[in-house]
Enzyme design. Structure first.
Site, short mmCIF file in Angstrom:
data_model
loop_
_atom_site.label_atom_id
_atom_site.label_comp_id
_atom_site.label_asym_id
_atom_site.label_seq_id
_atom_site.Cartn_x
_atom_site.Cartn_y
_atom_site.Cartn_z
N HIS A 248 15.66 6.64 -2.53
CA HIS A 248 15.36 6.53 -1.10
C HIS A 248 16.01 5.30 -0.48
O HIS A 248 15.62 4.86 0.59
CB HIS A 248 13.84 6.49 -0.86
N ASN B 31 10.93 3.93 -4.53
CA ASN B 31 10.51 2.78 -3.74
C ASN B 31 11.70 2.04 -3.14
O ASN B 31 12.74 1.92 -3.77
CB ASN B 31 9.68 1.82 -4.61
N PRO C 218 0.82 -1.21 0.00
CA PRO C 218 0.00 0.00 0.00
C PRO C 218 0.85 1.26 0.00
O PRO C 218 1.95 1.28 0.53
CB PRO C 218 -0.80 -0.12 1.30
N ASP C 219 0.33 2.29 -0.61
CA ASP C 219 0.95 3.60 -0.59
C ASP C 219 0.55 4.23 0.75
O ASP C 219 -0.62 4.41 1.02
CB ASP C 219 0.40 4.42 -1.76
N PHE C 220 1.56 4.56 1.59
CA PHE C 220 1.18 5.00 2.93
C PHE C 220 0.45 6.34 2.94
O PHE C 220 -0.13 6.72 3.93
CB PHE C 220 2.39 5.00 3.88
N ARG C 221 0.51 7.05 1.79
CA ARG C 221 -0.23 8.31 1.75
C ARG C 221 -1.69 8.11 1.34
O ARG C 221 -2.46 9.05 1.34
CB ARG C 221 0.49 9.30 0.84
N ASP D 221 11.36 -1.12 -2.03
CA ASP D 221 10.88 -2.51 -1.94
C ASP D 221 11.64 -3.51 -2.81
O ASP D 221 11.32 -4.69 -2.81
CB ASP D 221 9.39 -2.57 -2.27
#
Ligand code: ZN
Length: 258
Positions: free
Chosen positions: A126, A109, A39-42, A111
């Site tokens: 990031h 990302n 999920p996109d935390f925003r 991930d």
């Protein structure tokens, strides 16, 4: 979904731009990982981040002041993200890269899904969960070993074997600077890109918004492929609003890679 099925005319136009470009670069955000179950935390209703404030728990000060608390949260994140698999959007970019149509992937990302899909040396502005580093002696520890150490430590803090310092994920935490080398490469690529594919990013978070502006200022075309609105929609040469997997697979198909 039917509301925003890939727009054929726009896909054809984007495919033409890809074919005619000397340099095509992809810039990806959280939206490309959503179909992989991250999920996109925003976004509202996204589980993990609903119950915690990421600015607090994923802050460098939180790591420094209370590594056990930090790792109680981050350890779960490591376990969750480590098991996720890339999707058709990641694979479409790999297919473009393999045929020389795509020069590089820049991602926000952490991930590792671009790497898992087979992308060549993606630029992770990031950082990523691929490893942790000891802030004391700078030793690097790969993800698998971090997992083992997480399980083996009574306080749940993976530690450096040499100096016993708590390991820090090689992810840019809130309050930390972005890795300078990755950022420099990203800037150079975006300045030199004839076409920048912005995929699954709301283009609100720096440095990504600034990178798209670099391409635009240098005379390149910015294509935006994401569902929600972005502050740069006005300057986009191509704007696709469908599901990222559908859109990128349609593009790969239009490029003869399907
Ligand atoms: Zn150490």
């Amino acid at each position: 979904m039917a509301a925003h099925a890939p727009a054929r005319a726009e896909i054809s136009r984007l495919a033409e731009l890809v074919r005619g470009a000397g340099s095509v670069v992809a810039l990806t955000g959280a939206g490309i990982s959503v179909p992989s179950g991250i999920p996109d935390f925003r976004s509202p209703g996204s589980g993990l981040w609903e119950t915690v404030d990421p600015m607090r728990v994923a802050h460098i000060d939180a790591f420094r002041s209370d590594p056990a608390r930090f790792w109680r949260f981050y350890g779960e994140r490591f376990a969750t993200l480590g098991a996720k698999q890339p999707n058709g959007a990641h694979r479409a970019l790999v297919a473009m890269e393999a045929t020389g149509m795509l020069e590089a992937v820049i991602t926000q990302n952490i991930d590792m899904l671009h790497r898992k899909a087979g992308a060549h040396d993606p630029i992770e502005v990031h950082g990523s969960i691929a490893s942790c580093r000891c802030p004391c002696c700078a030793g690097s520890v790969p993800l698998e070993q971090v997992r083992l150490r997480l399980q083996g430590e009574p306080d749940g803090v993976p530690r450096c074997k040499k100096c016993l310092g708590p390991l820090k994920p090689e992810v840019v935490l809130f309050g930390e600077l972005l890795p300078e080398g990755a950022l420099r490469r990203a800037r150079e690529l975006c300045e030199g890109a004839d076409l920048l594919l912005c995929i699954g990013s709301s283009l609100e978070v720096h440095p990504v918004a600034g990178l798209a502006l670099l391409t635009h200022a240098a005379g390149g075309t910015v294509a935006i492929i994401t569902r929600g609105p972005t502050p740069l929609d006005e300057l986009a040469g191509v704007r696709l609003r469908g599901d990222v997997v559908d859109e990128l697979q349609a593009l790969a198909g239009a490029l003869g890679l399907g």
